[in-house]
Design a protein around this motif. Sequence first.
Motif, PDB file in Angstrom:
ATOM      1  N   ILE A 131      10.236  -3.470  -4.328  1.00  0.00           N
ATOM      2  CA  ILE A 131      10.390  -4.799  -3.742  1.00  0.00           C
ATOM      3  C   ILE A 131      11.714  -4.894  -2.987  1.00  0.00           C
ATOM      4  CG2 ILE A 131      11.400  -5.829  -5.836  1.00  0.00           C
ATOM      5  CD1 ILE A 131       8.943  -7.564  -3.421  1.00  0.00           C
ATOM      6  N   ARG A 132      12.733  -4.214  -3.473  1.00  0.00           N
ATOM      7  CA  ARG A 132      14.039  -4.238  -2.806  1.00  0.00           C
ATOM      8  C   ARG A 132      13.968  -3.553  -1.437  1.00  0.00           C
ATOM      9  NH1 ARG A 132      15.437  -7.955  -5.890  1.00  0.00           N
ATOM     10  NH2 ARG A 132      16.461  -7.531  -7.852  1.00  0.00           N
ATOM     11  N   THR A 133      13.211  -2.476  -1.342  1.00  0.00           N
ATOM     12  CA  THR A 133      13.037  -1.790  -0.064  1.00  0.00           C
ATOM     13  C   THR A 133      12.291  -2.695   0.907  1.00  0.00           C
ATOM     14  OG1 THR A 133      13.014   0.362  -1.162  1.00  0.00           O
ATOM     15  CG2 THR A 133      12.104   0.273   1.067  1.00  0.00           C
ATOM     16  N   GLU A 134      11.249  -3.346   0.424  1.00  0.00           N
ATOM     17  CA  GLU A 134      10.489  -4.262   1.278  1.00  0.00           C
ATOM     18  C   GLU A 134      11.380  -5.374   1.808  1.00  0.00           C
ATOM     19  OE1 GLU A 134       7.040  -5.713  -0.785  1.00  0.00           O
ATOM     20  OE2 GLU A 134       6.302  -3.701  -1.193  1.00  0.00           O
ATOM     21  N   GLU A 135      12.176  -5.982   0.912  1.00  0.00           N
ATOM     22  CA  GLU A 135      13.079  -7.060   1.324  1.00  0.00           C
ATOM     23  C   GLU A 135      14.091  -6.558   2.353  1.00  0.00           C
ATOM     24  OE1 GLU A 135      14.697  -8.178  -2.446  1.00  0.00           O
ATOM     25  OE2 GLU A 135      13.005  -9.477  -2.951  1.00  0.00           O
ATOM     26  N   SER A 136      14.611  -5.374   2.113  1.00  0.00           N
ATOM     27  CA  SER A 136      15.598  -4.792   3.016  1.00  0.00           C
ATOM     28  C   SER A 136      14.986  -4.530   4.389  1.00  0.00           C
ATOM     29  CB  SER A 136      16.144  -3.499   2.417  1.00  0.00           C
ATOM     30  OG  SER A 136      17.026  -2.889   3.313  1.00  0.00           O
ATOM     31  N   ARG A 179       9.083   5.037 -15.650  1.00  0.00           N
ATOM     32  CA  ARG A 179       7.886   5.229 -14.831  1.00  0.00           C
ATOM     33  C   ARG A 179       8.090   4.568 -13.467  1.00  0.00           C
ATOM     34  NH1 ARG A 179       4.351   7.315 -18.368  1.00  0.00           N
ATOM     35  NH2 ARG A 179       4.625   6.763 -20.546  1.00  0.00           N
ATOM     36  N   ASP A 180       7.651   5.260 -12.436  1.00  0.00           N
ATOM     37  CA  ASP A 180       7.757   4.728 -11.062  1.00  0.00           C
ATOM     38  C   ASP A 180       9.181   4.326 -10.722  1.00  0.00           C
ATOM     39  OD1 ASP A 180       5.011   5.048 -10.721  1.00  0.00           O
ATOM     40  OD2 ASP A 180       4.591   3.074 -11.576  1.00  0.00           O
ATOM     41  N   GLY A 181      10.117   5.197 -11.019  1.00  0.00           N
ATOM     42  CA  GLY A 181      11.522   4.941 -10.688  1.00  0.00           C
ATOM     43  C   GLY A 181      11.760   5.143  -9.208  1.00  0.00           C
ATOM     44  N   LYS A 182      13.013   5.308  -8.848  1.00  0.00           N
ATOM     45  CA  LYS A 182      13.364   5.478  -7.436  1.00  0.00           C
ATOM     46  C   LYS A 182      12.589   6.657  -6.850  1.00  0.00           C
ATOM     47  CE  LYS A 182      17.323   5.806  -4.408  1.00  0.00           C
ATOM     48  NZ  LYS A 182      18.776   5.855  -4.321  1.00  0.00           N
ATOM     49  N   GLY A 183      12.027   6.443  -5.690  1.00  0.00           N
ATOM     50  CA  GLY A 183      11.221   7.479  -5.059  1.00  0.00           C
ATOM     51  C   GLY A 183       9.856   7.627  -5.699  1.00  0.00           C
ATOM     52  N   ASP A 184       9.436   6.598  -6.466  1.00  0.00           N
ATOM     53  CA  ASP A 184       8.137   6.595  -7.138  1.00  0.00           C
ATOM     54  C   ASP A 184       7.990   7.776  -8.091  1.00  0.00           C
ATOM     55  OD1 ASP A 184       5.793   5.226  -7.642  1.00  0.00           O
ATOM     56  OD2 ASP A 184       4.629   6.347  -6.152  1.00  0.00           O
ATOM     57  N   LYS A 185       9.114   8.173  -8.714  1.00  0.00           N
ATOM     58  CA  LYS A 185       9.107   9.322  -9.614  1.00  0.00           C
ATOM     59  C   LYS A 185       9.274   8.868 -11.054  1.00  0.00           C
ATOM     60  CE  LYS A 185      10.937  12.469  -6.223  1.00  0.00           C
ATOM     61  NZ  LYS A 185      12.153  12.692  -5.515  1.00  0.00           N
ATOM     62  N   ASP A 186       8.665   9.623 -11.971  1.00  0.00           N
ATOM     63  CA  ASP A 186       8.846   9.398 -13.399  1.00  0.00           C
ATOM     64  C   ASP A 186       9.946  10.327 -13.886  1.00  0.00           C
ATOM     65  OD1 ASP A 186       6.677   7.759 -13.152  1.00  0.00           O
ATOM     66  OD2 ASP A 186       5.267   9.078 -14.196  1.00  0.00           O
ATOM     67  N   THR A 235       0.819  -1.205   0.000  1.00  0.00           N
ATOM     68  CA  THR A 235       0.000   0.000   0.000  1.00  0.00           C
ATOM     69  C   THR A 235       0.861   1.267   0.000  1.00  0.00           C
ATOM     70  OG1 THR A 235      -0.178   0.044   2.403  1.00  0.00           O
ATOM     71  CG2 THR A 235      -1.917  -1.138   1.196  1.00  0.00           C
ATOM     72  N   LYS A 236       2.107   1.152   0.418  1.00  0.00           N
ATOM     73  CA  LYS A 236       2.995   2.311   0.460  1.00  0.00           C
ATOM     74  C   LYS A 236       3.739   2.502  -0.860  1.00  0.00           C
ATOM     75  CE  LYS A 236       2.572   3.481   4.838  1.00  0.00           C
ATOM     76  NZ  LYS A 236       1.966   4.721   5.211  1.00  0.00           N
ATOM     77  N   HIS A 237       3.597   1.556  -1.778  1.00  0.00           N
ATOM     78  CA  HIS A 237       4.260   1.610  -3.090  1.00  0.00           C
ATOM     79  C   HIS A 237       5.775   1.639  -2.988  1.00  0.00           C
ATOM     80  CE1 HIS A 237       0.359   2.054  -4.955  1.00  0.00           C
ATOM     81  NE2 HIS A 237       0.090   3.043  -4.116  1.00  0.00           N
ATOM     82  N   TYR A 238       6.326   0.954  -2.011  1.00  0.00           N
ATOM     83  CA  TYR A 238       7.777   0.823  -1.903  1.00  0.00           C
ATOM     84  C   TYR A 238       8.251  -0.197  -2.928  1.00  0.00           C
ATOM     85  CZ  TYR A 238       7.684   3.220   2.651  1.00  0.00           C
ATOM     86  OH  TYR A 238       7.532   4.130   3.661  1.00  0.00           O
TER      87      TYR A 238
END
Length: 171
Positions: free
Chosen positions: A6-11, A143-150, A1-4
Motif C-alpha cells: 500500500i505504501r508503494t501504491e501511495e508513493s 509473509r509477503d514482506g518487502k519485495g513480496d518475499k517470505d 493486481t501487481k501485489h505492491y
Amino acid sequence: TKHYSIRTEESYINWISRYIGFNNNRDPRTMGAAEASAFLSHLANKGQVSSSTQNQALSAIVFLYKNVLKQDLGIFQNIEKAKRPKKLPVVFSKREVQMVLSFMEGTKWLMAGLLYGAGLRLMECIRLRVKDVDFDYNQIMIRDGKGDKDRVTMLPSSLCEPLKRHIEKVK
C-alpha cells in the motif's frame, strides 16, 4: 493486481501527481520521455532529492506509462542523476534503544521491541498474525514482506512472555 504494498501504491500516486503538476497538468498521454527527463532532472537539481527518491519517481512514471496508459515512453536522455550521500547510517546504541523503550508501555512497547529485536519493518509488524509466531523455536515467519518475499526471523526471548500475555489479552 501487481501485489505492491500500500505504501508503494501511495508513493506512486504521489509521484505521478507531482509529475503531471510539474508539466502544468497536461495529459500524460501527450507527454513522453522528454517531459519525464525534465521532471527527474528538476528533482535532482532544484528538489535536491536523494538518488533513491529520484529512482522511486522514475519507477512511478515508468509504471504509469507501461501499466496504466499502455504507452511506450521512449528513451530517456540527459537525466541529471541525484548524488548518493556519503554518510554512514545512524544506528542507536543498545543503551539508547533501552532509553527509548523505557518511555513506552503496552502494545507500543511490544511493537517497538519487535521492530528492534526481531528486525521487523513497520508494516510487517502491523500485519503480524498469531499463526506466524512460533514460540517453540523462538521465531517469526514474515509473509509477503518487502519485495513480496517470505522470511524467518528470530523472536527475542525477552519478548516471548509479553507477547504470549498480549495474545491472551486480545483473544
